[in-house]
Design an enzyme around this catalytic site. Sequence first.
Site, mmCIF file in Angstrom:
data_model
loop_
_atom_site.group_PDB
_atom_site.id
_atom_site.type_symbol
_atom_site.label_atom_id
_atom_site.label_comp_id
_atom_site.label_asym_id
_atom_site.label_seq_id
_atom_site.Cartn_x
_atom_site.Cartn_y
_atom_site.Cartn_z
ATOM 1 N N LYS A 181 43.287 64.844 39.331
ATOM 2 C CA LYS A 181 41.964 65.451 39.212
ATOM 3 C C LYS A 181 41.064 65.020 40.374
ATOM 4 C CE LYS A 181 42.052 68.000 35.576
ATOM 5 N NZ LYS A 181 41.892 69.456 35.838
ATOM 6 N N GLN A 218 34.961 64.394 44.169
ATOM 7 C CA GLN A 218 33.931 65.349 44.614
ATOM 8 C C GLN A 218 32.532 64.845 44.239
ATOM 9 O OE1 GLN A 218 34.468 69.438 43.319
ATOM 10 N NE2 GLN A 218 36.665 69.136 43.166
ATOM 11 N N VAL A 245 50.363 50.317 44.890
ATOM 12 C CA VAL A 245 51.490 49.525 45.409
ATOM 13 C C VAL A 245 51.604 48.245 44.577
ATOM 14 C CG1 VAL A 245 51.487 50.281 47.823
ATOM 15 C CG2 VAL A 245 49.883 48.509 47.103
ATOM 16 N N CYS A 263 40.959 19.300 44.701
ATOM 17 C CA CYS A 263 39.568 19.013 44.370
ATOM 18 C C CYS A 263 39.461 18.382 42.980
ATOM 19 C CB CYS A 263 38.735 20.280 44.521
ATOM 20 S SG CYS A 263 37.021 19.897 44.877
ATOM 21 N N GLN A 311 40.652 14.542 41.425
ATOM 22 C CA GLN A 311 39.839 13.666 40.567
ATOM 23 C C GLN A 311 40.574 13.373 39.256
ATOM 24 O OE1 GLN A 311 36.054 15.765 40.378
ATOM 25 N NE2 GLN A 311 35.655 15.488 42.557
ATOM 26 N N HIS A 327 39.818 21.985 49.719
ATOM 27 C CA HIS A 327 40.501 23.186 49.229
ATOM 28 C C HIS A 327 41.437 23.764 50.300
ATOM 29 C CE1 HIS A 327 38.312 23.839 45.425
ATOM 30 N NE2 HIS A 327 37.334 23.207 46.050
ATOM 31 N N GLU A 368 43.715 25.869 50.019
ATOM 32 C CA GLU A 368 44.056 27.288 49.792
ATOM 33 C C GLU A 368 43.247 28.233 50.677
ATOM 34 O OE1 GLU A 368 42.436 25.315 47.688
ATOM 35 O OE2 GLU A 368 41.076 26.381 46.338
HETATM 36 N N1 GLN Z 1 33.661 19.415 39.667
HETATM 37 C C1 GLN Z 1 34.129 18.613 40.723
HETATM 38 C C2 GLN Z 1 33.024 18.204 41.686
HETATM 39 O O1 GLN Z 1 31.976 18.803 41.694
HETATM 40 C C3 GLN Z 1 35.257 19.300 41.484
HETATM 41 C C4 GLN Z 1 34.825 20.561 42.166
HETATM 42 C C5 GLN Z 1 35.971 21.469 42.534
HETATM 43 O O2 GLN Z 1 37.064 21.334 42.035
HETATM 44 N N2 GLN Z 1 35.726 22.414 43.412
HETATM 45 O O3 GLN Z 1 33.153 17.296 42.452
#
Ligand code: GLN
Length: 535
Positions: free
Chosen positions: A188, A193, A242, A383, A387, A509, A511
Amino acid sequence: MAKYVFVTGGVCSGLGKGITASSIALLLKAKGYKVFMQKFDPYMNVDPGTMSPIQHGEVFVTFDGCETDLDLGHYERFIDEELNYTSNITNGKIYSSVIEKERVGDFLGSTVQIVPHVSNEIKNKIYEAATSSGADIVITEIGGTVGDIESAVMMESLRQFRLESGRENSLFVHTTLVPYLFGSNELKTKPTQNSIIELRRLGIQPDIIVTRAPIDLGEAVKKKISLFGSIPPENIIEAKDVNNIYQIPINFHKQHIEDIILNQFGLKSGKSNLEHWENLIKTSESLKDEIEIALVGKYVELEDAYLSVKEALKAAGYKYHTKIKIKWVNSEELEEDNCNLKEIFKNSKGIIVPGGFGSRGIEGMIKACEYARTNKISYLGICLGMQIAVIEFARHVCKLPDASSREFEELCVNPVIDLMADQKAIINKGGTLRLGNYKCKITKGTLAYEDYKTEEILERHRHRYEFNNNYKELLASKGMIFSGINPESNLVEIIELKDHPHFIACQFHPEFKSRPTRPHPLFDSFIKASIENKK
Ligand code: GLN
């Protein structure tokens, strides 16, 4: 002078506007042009830093410490360029800045209005992105759906921008949905449109339409969209569903989207250099093995809350021709008395505890971490995950049963994770974390050094709490290795464990710096160790 591509969306959200913008940028870069990317988010938050990841997905952090929309993560992964503060503009930022200027008298007695004051501020952000990056082409994506009340001023600014810059310098790509109706078995075009009409009502005629559909459009459907949309049929680019988002640039390339853009701009369109991307697709489609990695967190109901972690795991998997099956584990469920950790992790070759905020689900993460440590399963803590590893080790190995973080227990007796003096005075929540790049010095002879193969690294941060150095000696005496330290502040950046095949955690981080064709060293070694664990 720079050229500008604007990517808008119609019909509904979630069509893959971010992937469309990233793919276009990747293809223009493959033609040899310097590209820069920007996302406009029409919400009133100054940045997504104060939003729940369950509502909005992950907060992506740039090297210069800007907390941004997760689309920026797609951008960086696709174009492999570091973006910055000019890359994510929100209504919150725009309005704060206009009001600030009004208070100091910058508008010289005039009535401050949406047009021209707010619209000028928005246009300036686009020009600023071009001048500060020195890019040949800036690609700006507008969040939300055309017709939203929130984005009306942003759209108005784009209309003006086109008027100022002309068709040869600015181009509009509009992404829409072409739904398939089961029963009558047809595609459709009406929503598309209507969406184009909505865009025109705002004074914008799109140059290219990207259509999301489950099947090929076919000539007749294309013709219809072309006629009603006033778009040449070759400017209708199909974004067929995909399984693998990395396929999209190649699909667009086959339909010559970058040639259409360069042609309108009067720029030369030479040979494309897409070998690295084609190899990535080949690799991702020919994975031989599979391993399960457990991701333990409290936002697992929305996978997008861990988008960059997910992509980083996938990328490391590609390197070892292994598909990564993520087992999403809600940490709160691990807290229940009858929970059977052995059963939950029975197929997991690695356990990852990523970032997070607040005390909910913490004890479950500590249980998962203890399980990884005592059962010698590969562990990667990011992170909050670092901890957690520190708290777990302090409680169970160093015999400090009341060890915790000041974040979860303000009056904690043994705050192994604590607030630094400079954070104590801060009242505002937004933008006040330790954000962006910080240096880390790595000790030779450690796992971290084996991974990075260098003594100094730069990684992106987003946290408020830190390892408490008063406990360093005690934890070290029991087998914790502090392999990464910030050389300026002496803060702990990376920890490891002596008697474990692969246990590593970092305060930053990693990632955010992983790329599909270049996995991050910490993810690389984590996946490698997890595969060995399988064997
Ligand atoms: N909460 C934790 C801090 O503020 C870890 C933060 C996180 O994992 N980005 O230090």
